[in-house]
Write an enzyme that holds these catalytic residues in place. Structure first.
Site, PDB file in Angstrom:
ATOM      1  CG  HIS A  22      -1.905   1.099   1.357  1.00 61.91           C
ATOM      2  ND1 HIS A  22      -3.200   1.143   0.881  1.00 61.91           N
ATOM      3  CD2 HIS A  22      -1.613   2.259   1.697  1.00 61.91           C
ATOM      4  CE1 HIS A  22      -3.721   2.412   0.956  1.00 61.91           C
ATOM      5  NE2 HIS A  22      -2.854   3.106   1.628  1.00 61.91           N
ATOM      6  CD  GLU A  23       1.801   3.736   3.484  1.00 65.22           C
ATOM      7  OE1 GLU A  23       1.745   4.751   3.090  1.00 65.22           O
ATOM      8  OE2 GLU A  23       0.420   3.198   4.142  1.00 65.22           O
ATOM      9  CG  HIS A  75       0.355   6.206  -0.780  1.00 66.00           C
ATOM     10  ND1 HIS A  75      -0.622   6.680  -1.385  1.00 66.00           N
ATOM     11  CD2 HIS A  75      -0.078   5.508   0.416  1.00 66.00           C
ATOM     12  CE1 HIS A  75      -1.926   6.272  -0.548  1.00 66.00           C
ATOM     13  NE2 HIS A  75      -1.580   5.760   0.344  1.00 66.00           N
TER      14      HIS A  75
END
Length: 442
Positions: A18-19, A22
């Site tokens: 997920h990170e 980003h």
């Protein structure tokens, strides 16, 4: 302990994916990334590489990417930045770029299943044999909606609300899609077609098992408990119980009530092994005072191992990924509509348990659970709740449409409200986890 550690590792993989979404889009967009953290709270490991500090923190329940010009404070969007760095500020980028950075995290979680599920099918998966068979019932639990509706062992479900249900798996998916609606079943019983109806007010079955229906299960032994009567009597894995105390045993579900009925007396069991039948005497015992009488046996769950070729694995993995996304969206819609109980919500303890148990099985199970949890995380983060990625996307969409951003004060208030909502959700999830773990509440 192994379950907990394995679960935390799998959860860490999901957070990293997920990170990393980003992080990658921020870097590609020219935004300066100050911190990349797995976990929250005190730092356990920290390393500065280039302009970014990479960290692993003590609380493994999430993570974050901190960018220049993001949020409030000295380095936030209202802070004064040096001229040479202002063009690398998150706040200074066009709204479309900011939306791409924010949406990349959930998007990576939704992409991951389409990468790992084909691999699971390529290496081979063990599937319960009954899921591709007709939805024929082996047992109806007392006091359930299925028992009240009139289902009986031996019934075969063939249709729901006019839609044909050729297999057990089709029936489960059909039930989820119709939660909250009246359910009209077509059932085959002794060659006769019957209509059985569950009204919406009668409950919210989320699957055949939730209704109180279990598949046909042969009374064949799959495991023996050490030191228990069945093992001491010489029973073996693969044995089939034909009769117990002189009464026929048609399925696994007949065993428990018969054992309780006969009491603590020696029982004569007729056993089929390798085509031969013989008798053995077993005396049940109570594992605890006031508990059930037990022989120390567990059922043999028949499974089918399937390995797919590259193209078939890609197709099967893609179909399964889309199915999981669809089922998750239906579940959320039914949950918010009040058709599914909030007791269905699980928290970090449940996630760690599921992930940890899968991590101790086989690679296909690990990849399947990883995909399932990744979809939950991705969709959860897209909910339009301030503090989640979906909330930030909503703010950006507001700015895109009205050509001006919400004021910092308005966003801070919205995020405080969002934080309260998330905390309430976490409290509910932890409560459900604790009730399941320590009190057996489902």
């Amino acid at each position: 302990m192994i379950t907990v550690i394995s679960g935390i590792i799998m959860l860490g993989i999901l957070v990293f994916v997920h990170e990393f979404g980003h992080f990658c889009v921020a870097k590609l967009s020219g935004v300066k990334v100050l911190k990349f953290s797995l976990g929250f709270g005190p730092k356990l490991i920290s390393r500065q590489w280039g302009e970014t500090e990479y960290m692993i923190c003590a609380v493994p329940l999430g993570g974050y990417v901190q960018m220049l010009g993001e949020g409030s404070g000295e380095g936030g969007e209202e802070g004064v930045l040096a001229t040479e760095e202002s063009h690398r500020s998150f706040a200074g980028k066009p709204v479309s770029v900011r939306m791409a950075i924010v949406g990349a995290g959930p998007l990576m979680n939704l992409i991951l299943p389409f990468m790992v599920l084909p691999l699971a099918y390529l290496v081979g998966v063990n599937l319960p044999a009954y899921i591709d068979r007709p939805a024929c019932i082996g047992y109806v639990a007392d006091g359930t909606v299925a028992a009240r509706t009139g289902f009986l062992p031996g019934d075969c479900i063939t249709a729901l609300n006019g839609d044909p249900l050729p297999t057990w798996n089709d029936a489960n998916k059909g039930l989820i899609a119709h939660v909250g609606d009246p359910m009209a079943f077509k059932v085959q019983r002794d060659g006769v077609t019957l209509d059985l109806v569950i009204e919406a007010k009668d409950g919210d079955p989320e699957g055949l098992q939730a209704m109180g229906l279990l598949p046909l299960q042969e009374a064949r032994i799959g495991a023996l408990s050490p030191g228990m009567p069945a093992q001491a009597a010489g029973l073996m894995v693969g044995d089939r119980v034909v009769t117990l105390g002189g009464e026929p045993v048609l399925s696994w579900y007949d065993l428990r009530p018969l054992i309780q009925k006969k009491g603590e007396l020696p029982l004569e069991l007729s056993i089929e092994r390798g085509g031969n039948t013989f008798s053995v005497t077993v005396t049940p015992v109570r594992a605890e005072e006031g508990g059930d009488l037990l022989l120390g046996i567990a059922p043999l769950h028949e499974s089918v191992f399937k390995r797919f070729g590259p193209l078939e694995a890609l197709r099967a993995g893609t179909d399964r990924g889309l199915e999981l996304i669809s089922l998750t969206l239906v579940f959320l819609q039914k949950l918010f509509a009040g058709h599914i109980s909030s007791k269905s919500i699980g928290g970090p303890i449940t996630v760690v348990q599921i992930a940890g148990q899968a991590a101790q099985t086989d690679l296909a199970s690990i990849l399947t659970v990883l995909a399932f949890l990744s979809i939950q995380l991705g969709i959860l983060n897209l909910l339009p709740i301030p503090i989640l990625d979906g909330g930030h996307l909503f703010f950006n969409l507001f700015e895109l449409v009205l050509r001006r951003p919400l004021s910092m004060r308005a966003r801070e208030i919205a995020q405080q409200i969002g934080l309260v909502l998330i905390l309430l959700l976490m409290v509910l999830a932890f409560y459900n986890d604790i009730m399941r773990l320590f009190f057996g509440v489902q």
